[in-house]
Scaffold this active site. Structure first.
Site, PDB file in Angstrom:
ATOM      1  CB  THR A 161      31.802  37.296  42.171  1.00  0.00           C
ATOM      2  OG1 THR A 161      31.764  35.985  41.581  1.00  0.00           O
ATOM      3  CG2 THR A 161      32.043  38.325  41.086  1.00  0.00           C
ATOM      4  CE  LYS A 172      29.848  33.148  37.347  1.00  0.00           C
ATOM      5  NZ  LYS A 172      31.143  33.743  37.729  1.00  0.00           N
ATOM      6  CB  THR A 222      27.738  39.991  35.994  1.00  0.00           C
ATOM      7  OG1 THR A 222      29.170  40.027  35.973  1.00  0.00           O
ATOM      8  CG2 THR A 222      27.187  41.008  35.005  1.00  0.00           C
ATOM      9  CG  HIS A 280      28.516  32.711  33.535  1.00  0.00           C
ATOM     10  ND1 HIS A 280      27.466  33.499  33.944  1.00  0.00           N
ATOM     11  CD2 HIS A 280      29.556  33.558  33.296  1.00  0.00           C
ATOM     12  CE1 HIS A 280      27.859  34.770  33.969  1.00  0.00           C
ATOM     13  NE2 HIS A 280      29.115  34.831  33.565  1.00  0.00           N
ATOM     14  CG  ASP A 329      46.639  29.197  41.587  1.00  0.00           C
ATOM     15  OD1 ASP A 329      45.731  29.979  41.264  1.00  0.00           O
ATOM     16  OD2 ASP A 329      46.459  27.982  41.778  1.00  0.00           O
ATOM     17  CG  ASN A 356      31.858  41.626  33.692  1.00  0.00           C
ATOM     18  OD1 ASN A 356      32.738  42.154  33.033  1.00  0.00           O
ATOM     19  ND2 ASN A 356      31.131  40.617  33.238  1.00  0.00           N
ATOM     20  CG  PHE A 357      37.118  44.885  36.542  1.00  0.00           C
ATOM     21  CD1 PHE A 357      37.188  46.150  37.086  1.00  0.00           C
ATOM     22  CD2 PHE A 357      37.268  43.791  37.388  1.00  0.00           C
ATOM     23  CE1 PHE A 357      37.405  46.341  38.435  1.00  0.00           C
ATOM     24  CE2 PHE A 357      37.486  43.962  38.736  1.00  0.00           C
ATOM     25  CZ  PHE A 357      37.558  45.240  39.272  1.00  0.00           C
TER      26      PHE A 357
END
Length: 269
Positions: free
Chosen positions: A99, A161, A168, A157, A41, A124-125
């Site tokens: 995204t 975010k 999505t 959301h 990170d 989105n998984f």
């Protein structure tokens, strides 16, 4: 995504992006029997490796040194495309959950082909969202035959975010456009005028700690049809990403997916 068979072989996973989602991916990976080789990170003090954003060489070297045999990327829209460009030449199975880099996709697809690197990217998984995509596509196809019905998309959301609309929501919108020839343009900003019939409005709300809610409206003068997917937590996104990496790795080994390509979640469901 179905958990069956995802524990057949433990993977050493490098996690790029160690914010809230990165921590969830780490917990999900361990709970599913995988090992976390490294967490990388730009800011997280508890990451095993700290790098400077945009330093692709250091990122690639950190993943290489970790001994990882797969990578999950959940960073930030500003860093995602650069991270993917740095990671693809390693030729490790790569899952990208960040995204906001749609404009870079064509170039990254070309890099995948040239380098032999392989990635699965999705807004989105979670299994539920990917089922919702299919349901929306079929509903849009059916409703498009009836001029009485207009259509719109709304998403909500949490207030942390970074991008808006959500990836999505944009995937949902593109699936509606693909099935409903009456809608040919997306509008994602506030509408301060009468909308045109060919415009599909995608609206966003940011509030509190909502993990993700997406609603599709089909509205007529007589009634409204609403379809909603509501996530209870972001844990499903994290577990889905780990399952996606396991499935991608197996598919590459089995030859059911070819290396050197950029795939979507639907390719490994």
């Amino acid at each position: 995504m179905n958990e069956r068979n995802d524990k057949e072989r433990s993977m050493n996973i490098a996690i790029v992006g160690y914010g809230k989602m990165g921590h969830m991916v780490e917990a999900a990976a361990k709970s599913l029997g995988h090992a976390v080789a490294s967490t990388i990170d730009t800011r997280a003090e508890d990451a095993t490796v700290r790098i400077t954003e945009g330093d692709g060489a250091t990122l690639a070297d950190a993943v290489r040194r970790s001994g990882a045999d797969g990578v999950i990327e959940f960073s930030h829209p500003s860093a995602a495309a650069g991270n993917v460009r740095a990671l693809l030449p390693l030729r490790l199975p790569l899952v990208v959950g960040t995204t906001g880099w749609k404009a870079e996709e064509a170039g990254i697809r070309a890099l995948a082909a040239a380098s032999g690197g392989t990635a699965v990217r999705s807004a989105n998984f979670s299994l539920g969202v990917n089922l919702f995509y299919r349901i929306v596509s079929e509903a849009a196809r059916i409703v498009s035959a009836f001029d009485e019905y207009d259509c719109a998309v709304w998403e909500v959301h949490h207030n942390q975010k970074a991008d808006s609309p959500s990836g999505t929501a944009m995937e949902i919108a593109h699936r509606i456009l693909a099935e409903d020839g009456r809608k040919t343009a997306l509008v994602t900003s506030a509408v301060t005028r009468k909308p045109e019939p060919h415009e599909l409005h995608v609206s966003s709300t940011r509030i509190g700690s909502v993990p993700g809610t997406h609603t599709v409206f089909f509205d007529s003068g007589a009634d409204t049809i609403e379809m909603t997917h509501r996530a209870r937590s972001r844990e499903g996104f994290a577990r889905g990403a780990v399952h996606a990496l396991a499935r991608l790795s197996r598919a590459l080994e089995a030859g059911t997916l070819k290396p050197g390509a950029l795939y979507g979640a639907e390719d490994i469901l």
